[in-house]
Motif scaffolding. Structure first.
Motif, PDB file in Angstrom:
ATOM      1  N   ALA A   1     -13.865  51.064   8.093  1.00 34.55           N
ATOM      2  CA  ALA A   1     -14.656  52.292   7.951  1.00 34.55           C
ATOM      3  C   ALA A   1     -15.547  52.282   6.713  1.00 34.55           C
ATOM      4  O   ALA A   1     -16.038  53.327   6.294  1.00 34.55           O
ATOM      5  N   THR A   2     -15.788  51.099   6.156  1.00 33.03           N
ATOM      6  CA  THR A   2     -16.619  51.005   4.953  1.00 33.03           C
ATOM      7  C   THR A   2     -17.968  50.370   5.280  1.00 33.03           C
ATOM      8  O   THR A   2     -18.126  49.693   6.297  1.00 33.03           O
ATOM      9  N   ALA A   3     -18.905  50.569   4.391  1.00 34.16           N
ATOM     10  CA  ALA A   3     -20.231  49.966   4.554  1.00 34.16           C
ATOM     11  C   ALA A   3     -20.180  48.443   4.436  1.00 34.16           C
ATOM     12  O   ALA A   3     -21.042  47.746   4.968  1.00 34.16           O
ATOM     13  N   ALA A   4     -19.167  47.902   3.776  1.00 31.60           N
ATOM     14  CA  ALA A   4     -19.051  46.455   3.578  1.00 31.60           C
ATOM     15  C   ALA A   4     -18.676  45.705   4.855  1.00 31.60           C
ATOM     16  O   ALA A   4     -18.825  44.485   4.922  1.00 31.60           O
ATOM     17  N   PHE A   5     -18.210  46.418   5.862  1.00 33.91           N
ATOM     18  CA  PHE A   5     -17.730  45.771   7.091  1.00 33.91           C
ATOM     19  C   PHE A   5     -18.800  44.898   7.741  1.00 33.91           C
ATOM     20  O   PHE A   5     -18.533  43.761   8.116  1.00 33.91           O
ATOM     21  N   THR A   6     -19.999  45.421   7.896  1.00 33.66           N
ATOM     22  CA  THR A   6     -21.056  44.691   8.609  1.00 33.66           C
ATOM     23  C   THR A   6     -21.420  43.391   7.898  1.00 33.66           C
ATOM     24  O   THR A   6     -21.522  42.336   8.541  1.00 33.66           O
ATOM     25  N   LEU A   7     -21.601  43.446   6.603  1.00 32.36           N
ATOM     26  CA  LEU A   7     -21.915  42.224   5.846  1.00 32.36           C
ATOM     27  C   LEU A   7     -20.769  41.229   5.955  1.00 32.36           C
ATOM     28  O   LEU A   7     -20.993  40.026   6.146  1.00 32.36           O
ATOM     29  N   TRP A   8     -19.534  41.714   5.856  1.00 38.36           N
ATOM     30  CA  TRP A   8     -18.374  40.830   5.958  1.00 38.36           C
ATOM     31  C   TRP A   8     -18.322  40.160   7.333  1.00 38.36           C
ATOM     32  O   TRP A   8     -18.109  38.951   7.418  1.00 38.36           O
ATOM     33  N   THR A   9     -18.522  40.922   8.415  1.00 38.59           N
ATOM     34  CA  THR A   9     -18.467  40.311   9.746  1.00 38.59           C
ATOM     35  C   THR A   9     -19.612  39.325   9.958  1.00 38.59           C
ATOM     36  O   THR A   9     -19.410  38.289  10.600  1.00 38.59           O
ATOM     37  N   ASP A  10     -20.783  39.620   9.418  1.00 38.54           N
ATOM     38  CA  ASP A  10     -21.900  38.669   9.532  1.00 38.54           C
ATOM     39  C   ASP A  10     -21.569  37.356   8.821  1.00 38.54           C
ATOM     40  O   ASP A  10     -21.832  36.269   9.340  1.00 38.54           O
ATOM     41  N   THR A  11     -20.968  37.468   7.641  1.00 38.38           N
ATOM     42  CA  THR A  11     -20.582  36.271   6.882  1.00 38.38           C
ATOM     43  C   THR A  11     -19.514  35.485   7.631  1.00 38.38           C
ATOM     44  O   THR A  11     -19.609  34.259   7.771  1.00 38.38           O
ATOM     45  N   MET A  12     -18.492  36.188   8.111  1.00 34.92           N
ATOM     46  CA  MET A  12     -17.408  35.513   8.841  1.00 34.92           C
ATOM     47  C   MET A  12     -17.926  34.872  10.120  1.00 34.92           C
ATOM     48  O   MET A  12     -17.499  33.772  10.480  1.00 34.92           O
ATOM     49  N   ALA A  13     -18.838  35.528  10.800  1.00 29.04           N
ATOM     50  CA  ALA A  13     -19.378  34.986  12.050  1.00 29.04           C
ATOM     51  C   ALA A  13     -20.001  33.614  11.828  1.00 29.04           C
ATOM     52  O   ALA A  13     -19.847  32.714  12.660  1.00 29.04           O
ATOM     53  N   ASP A  14     -20.696  33.450  10.724  1.00 24.21           N
ATOM     54  CA  ASP A  14     -21.295  32.152  10.423  1.00 24.21           C
ATOM     55  C   ASP A  14     -20.228  31.082  10.184  1.00 24.21           C
ATOM     56  O   ASP A  14     -20.364  29.950  10.641  1.00 24.21           O
ATOM     57  N   VAL A  15     -19.165  31.451   9.492  1.00 26.13           N
ATOM     58  CA  VAL A  15     -18.128  30.479   9.130  1.00 26.13           C
ATOM     59  C   VAL A  15     -17.281  30.083  10.337  1.00 26.13           C
ATOM     60  O   VAL A  15     -16.871  28.927  10.456  1.00 26.13           O
ATOM     61  N   ILE A  16     -17.037  31.019  11.246  1.00 26.98           N
ATOM     62  CA  ILE A  16     -16.120  30.756  12.362  1.00 26.98           C
ATOM     63  C   ILE A  16     -16.848  30.435  13.666  1.00 26.98           C
ATOM     64  O   ILE A  16     -16.218  30.332  14.717  1.00 26.98           O
ATOM     65  N   ALA A  17     -18.143  30.241  13.614  1.00 34.09           N
ATOM     66  CA  ALA A  17     -18.968  30.087  14.819  1.00 34.09           C
ATOM     67  C   ALA A  17     -18.448  29.023  15.789  1.00 34.09           C
ATOM     68  O   ALA A  17     -18.615  29.156  16.999  1.00 34.09           O
ATOM     69  N   ASP A  18     -17.810  27.984  15.298  1.00 31.89           N
ATOM     70  CA  ASP A  18     -17.325  26.900  16.161  1.00 31.89           C
ATOM     71  C   ASP A  18     -15.904  27.131  16.671  1.00 31.89           C
ATOM     72  O   ASP A  18     -15.310  26.237  17.262  1.00 31.89           O
ATOM     73  N   HIS A  19     -15.373  28.314  16.454  1.00 29.83           N
ATOM     74  CA  HIS A  19     -13.986  28.617  16.832  1.00 29.83           C
ATOM     75  C   HIS A  19     -13.988  29.809  17.786  1.00 29.83           C
ATOM     76  O   HIS A  19     -14.090  30.962  17.353  1.00 29.83           O
ATOM     77  N   ASP A  20     -13.895  29.517  19.091  1.00 26.64           N
ATOM     78  CA  ASP A  20     -14.055  30.540  20.122  1.00 26.64           C
ATOM     79  C   ASP A  20     -13.087  31.711  19.978  1.00 26.64           C
ATOM     80  O   ASP A  20     -13.485  32.871  20.099  1.00 26.64           O
ATOM     81  N   PHE A  21     -11.806  31.430  19.738  1.00 31.13           N
ATOM     82  CA  PHE A  21     -10.831  32.515  19.636  1.00 31.13           C
ATOM     83  C   PHE A  21     -11.187  33.454  18.485  1.00 31.13           C
ATOM     84  O   PHE A  21     -11.194  34.679  18.636  1.00 31.13           O
TER      85      PHE A  21
END
Length: 147
Positions: free
Chosen positions: A64-84
């Motif tokens: 529920a924080t404003a930081a969520f979107t930036l965090w998910t964008d960052t994580m998406a880049d790191v985990i892109a090769d991991h389908d689960f």
């Protein structure tokens, strides 16, 4: 992390415990790099499990924080090769959409997430009928309403 029981654990169990500890303690600025290091482990299943637990913990903290979107964008880049992990992150993004009251119908996985939520949500407990409680007599269809 030493001791007689810890030293007898298989190496991947020790790495898993260390990864969980390190991920919980990591500074936000180093989080993406550490997640990448963990995902580089030779035991892919164990590494994804550790990162998945970390993602669940962090997503719940940031939901529920404003930081969520930036965090998910960052994580998406790191985990892109991991389908689960990618699917799991997508579910967290969808949950945030719902929690924040934004339109969510039509999102991928929305129906599956909703079904999963209704299956795992606690059901209200129904109380058994009380034999000492008397129910009021039923009104006949033709009875006058005196109220």
């Amino acid at each position: 992390m030493t001791g007689p029981d810890f030293d007898e654990e298989p190496a991947e169990h020790r790495r898993f415990a260390r990864y969980l500890h390190d991920l919980e303690a990591v500074d936000e600025s180093d989080e993406a790099d550490l997640v990448a290091v963990v995902l580089g482990d030779q035991d892919t299943t164990m590494a994804e499990s550790a990162v998945g637990r970390h993602m669940d913990r962090r997503a719940a903290q940031l939901l529920a924080t404003a930081a969520f979107t930036l965090w998910t964008d960052t994580m998406a880049d790191v985990i892109a090769d991991h389908d689960f992990l990618t699917r799991r992150l997508h579910e967290w993004r969808l949950l945030r959409t719902i929690v924040m009251g934004d339109p969510w119908h039509g999102h991928d996985h929305a129906d599956r997430l909703l079904a999963r939520g209704t299956q795992t949500a606690p059901r209200p407990r129904t109380n058994p009928p009380n034999p000492k409680r008397r129910e009021p007599p039923a009104r006949s269809a033709g009875a006058a309403n005196l109220n």
